[in-house]
Design a protein around this motif. Structure first.
Motif, PDB file in Angstrom:
ATOM      1  N   SER A 270      11.323  54.941  78.283  1.00 44.17           N
ATOM      2  CA  SER A 270      12.135  54.410  79.334  1.00 44.17           C
ATOM      3  C   SER A 270      12.568  55.738  80.202  1.00 44.17           C
ATOM      4  CB  SER A 270      13.574  54.094  78.530  1.00 44.17           C
ATOM      5  OG  SER A 270      14.041  55.075  77.706  1.00 44.17           O
ATOM      6  N   ARG A 271      12.313  56.822  79.551  1.00 43.61           N
ATOM      7  CA  ARG A 271      12.664  58.185  80.352  1.00 43.61           C
ATOM      8  C   ARG A 271      11.269  57.969  81.452  1.00 43.61           C
ATOM      9  NH1 ARG A 271      14.521  63.090  76.712  1.00 43.61           N
ATOM     10  NH2 ARG A 271      16.367  62.316  75.880  1.00 43.61           N
ATOM     11  N   LYS A 272      10.323  57.903  81.188  1.00 37.50           N
ATOM     12  CA  LYS A 272       9.253  57.857  82.010  1.00 37.50           C
ATOM     13  C   LYS A 272       9.677  56.765  83.260  1.00 37.50           C
ATOM     14  CE  LYS A 272       5.519  59.513  79.138  1.00 37.50           C
ATOM     15  NZ  LYS A 272       4.235  59.094  78.472  1.00 37.50           N
ATOM     16  N   LEU A 273      10.119  55.760  82.639  1.00 38.92           N
ATOM     17  CA  LEU A 273      10.153  54.525  83.807  1.00 38.92           C
ATOM     18  C   LEU A 273      11.347  55.029  84.736  1.00 38.92           C
ATOM     19  CD1 LEU A 273       9.800  51.812  85.099  1.00 38.92           C
ATOM     20  CD2 LEU A 273      11.328  50.841  83.019  1.00 38.92           C
ATOM     21  N   LEU A 274      12.415  55.734  84.080  1.00 36.88           N
ATOM     22  CA  LEU A 274      13.280  56.000  84.935  1.00 36.88           C
ATOM     23  C   LEU A 274      13.054  57.222  85.739  1.00 36.88           C
ATOM     24  CD1 LEU A 274      16.524  55.730  85.351  1.00 36.88           C
ATOM     25  CD2 LEU A 274      16.725  57.364  83.454  1.00 36.88           C
ATOM     26  N   ALA A 275      12.206  58.144  85.540  1.00 36.87           N
ATOM     27  CA  ALA A 275      11.618  59.089  86.501  1.00 36.87           C
ATOM     28  C   ALA A 275      11.094  58.618  87.395  1.00 36.87           C
ATOM     29  CB  ALA A 275      11.003  60.072  85.625  1.00 36.87           C
TER      30      ALA A 275
ATOM     31  N   ILE B 142      11.222  55.478  88.761  1.00 33.24           N
ATOM     32  CA  ILE B 142      12.030  54.955  89.685  1.00 33.24           C
ATOM     33  C   ILE B 142      13.017  56.089  90.649  1.00 33.24           C
ATOM     34  CG2 ILE B 142      14.365  53.653  89.615  1.00 33.24           C
ATOM     35  CD1 ILE B 142      13.310  51.918  87.235  1.00 33.24           C
ATOM     36  N   ALA B 143      13.454  57.230  89.953  1.00 34.21           N
ATOM     37  CA  ALA B 143      13.941  58.064  90.579  1.00 34.21           C
ATOM     38  C   ALA B 143      13.418  58.843  91.775  1.00 34.21           C
ATOM     39  CB  ALA B 143      14.605  59.045  89.679  1.00 34.21           C
TER      40      ALA B 143
END
Length: 90
Positions: free
Chosen positions: A2-7, A9-10
């Motif tokens: 989820s951190r990779k996905l959030l990064a 998207i950011a």
């Protein structure tokens, strides 16, 4: 994960902001107006409905079931006792 996905998207959001800020992308927004709509309604009556339904019968029936029984017995045991006595009294 989820951190990779959030990064990702950011990063996409930052790139989009940079493209709009530099003028590479532009949004051509024109003023608009809502159409004039005349909404009117008259009160009516509830529709007539003919329903044939079953009758619900509620009651009780006597049945035998197994129920666990808990039994207790009384025993005499010594328990601590706390008291107060005046000086000189026993």
């Amino acid at each position: 994960m989820s951190r990779k996905l959030l990064a990702v998207i950011a990063i996409i959001v930052v790139i989009a902001i940079i493209l709009f800020a530099t003028g590479f992308w532009s949004a051509d927004v024109k003023e608009g107006a809502l159409p004039n709509v005349d909404v009117s309604a008259e009160g009516g009556a509830m529709p007539e409905v003919d329903v044939d339904s079953k009758e619900v019968v509620v009651g009780t029936t006597e049945t035998n079931i197994e129920v666990p029984k808990i039994e207790t017995e009384t025993e005499t045991v010594d328990v601590p006792a706390i008291g107060v006595k005046d000086n000189g009294e026993e």
